[in-house]
Design a protein around this motif. Structure first.
Motif, PDB file in Angstrom:
ATOM      1  N   GLY A  13      -9.879  -1.400 -10.302  1.00  0.00           N
ATOM      2  CA  GLY A  13      -9.985  -0.327  -9.336  1.00  0.00           C
ATOM      3  C   GLY A  13      -8.704   0.488  -9.267  1.00  0.00           C
ATOM      4  N   TRP A  14      -8.859   1.744  -8.892  1.00  0.00           N
ATOM      5  CA  TRP A  14      -7.724   2.591  -8.569  1.00  0.00           C
ATOM      6  C   TRP A  14      -7.730   2.831  -7.059  1.00  0.00           C
ATOM      7  N   PHE A  15      -6.562   2.705  -6.475  1.00  0.00           N
ATOM      8  CA  PHE A  15      -6.358   2.969  -5.064  1.00  0.00           C
ATOM      9  C   PHE A  15      -5.189   3.941  -4.937  1.00  0.00           C
ATOM     10  N   ARG A  16      -5.082   4.588  -3.799  1.00  0.00           N
ATOM     11  CA  ARG A  16      -3.957   5.488  -3.589  1.00  0.00           C
ATOM     12  C   ARG A  16      -3.456   5.381  -2.154  1.00  0.00           C
ATOM     13  N   GLN A  17      -2.185   5.711  -1.991  1.00  0.00           N
ATOM     14  CA  GLN A  17      -1.587   5.661  -0.660  1.00  0.00           C
ATOM     15  C   GLN A  17      -0.701   6.873  -0.482  1.00  0.00           C
ATOM     16  N   ALA A  18      -1.073   7.707   0.467  1.00  0.00           N
ATOM     17  CA  ALA A  18      -0.286   8.882   0.810  1.00  0.00           C
ATOM     18  C   ALA A  18       0.714   8.500   1.903  1.00  0.00           C
ATOM     19  N   PRO A  19       1.787   9.256   2.036  1.00  0.00           N
ATOM     20  CA  PRO A  19       2.791   8.942   3.062  1.00  0.00           C
ATOM     21  C   PRO A  19       2.173   8.870   4.457  1.00  0.00           C
ATOM     22  N   GLY A  20       2.459   7.799   5.153  1.00  0.00           N
ATOM     23  CA  GLY A  20       1.957   7.634   6.509  1.00  0.00           C
ATOM     24  C   GLY A  20       0.505   7.237   6.617  1.00  0.00           C
ATOM     25  N   LYS A  21      -0.144   6.976   5.488  1.00  0.00           N
ATOM     26  CA  LYS A  21      -1.564   6.625   5.512  1.00  0.00           C
ATOM     27  C   LYS A  21      -1.782   5.254   4.880  1.00  0.00           C
ATOM     28  N   GLU A  22      -2.933   4.687   5.157  1.00  0.00           N
ATOM     29  CA  GLU A  22      -3.277   3.409   4.558  1.00  0.00           C
ATOM     30  C   GLU A  22      -3.707   3.600   3.105  1.00  0.00           C
ATOM     31  N   ARG A  23      -3.594   2.530   2.357  1.00  0.00           N
ATOM     32  CA  ARG A  23      -4.049   2.561   0.978  1.00  0.00           C
ATOM     33  C   ARG A  23      -5.575   2.666   0.968  1.00  0.00           C
TER      34      ARG A  23
END
Length: 122
Positions: free
Chosen positions: A34-44
């Motif tokens: 899987g690919w996941f992403r995490q933006a600043p201040g947000k959950e993965r």
């Protein structure tokens, strides 16, 4: 299994990037990826996943028509082709391996790679 994500970078809105996730250490085809992403201040968050054979794929709604996940088991690699990138796609992208499930759920992932930064400018 060890995972290494690469291919991130800075791109203008509307542009494209291809991320790679290279695996080593165990039989790659035993794992959904899987690919996941995490933006600043947000959950993965989940982005996309591919089954062990590569025949089944899953996407979060926001990327469904723009991203494509694939794998090439002989090279122990999973790809995430990202087209039509938007500033909202800016995040650190991680690949992860799941030996039992579909690689769509954060808590079910067994192995994580270090992330690769994707930045989309407007």
């Amino acid at each position: 299994v060890q995972l290494q994500a690469s291919g991130g970078g800075l791109v203008q809105a509307g542009g494209s990037l291809r991320l790679s996730c290279a695996a080593s250490g165990r039989t790659f085809s035993n794992y959904a990826i899987g690919w996941f992403r995490q933006a600043p201040g947000k959950e993965r968050e989940f982005v996309a996943a591919v089954s062990r054979s590569g025949r089944t794929t899953f996407y979060t709604d926001s990327v469904k028509d723009r991203f494509a996940i694939s794998r090439f088991n002989p090279r122990n690699t999973v790809y995430l082709q990202m087209n039509g990138l938007e500033p909202e796609d800016t995040a650190v992208y991680y690949c992860a391996a799941d030996s039992e499930g579909s690689a769509r759920y954060y808590n079910g992932m067994e192995y994580w790679g270090k992330g690769t930064q994707v930045t989309v400018s407007s």
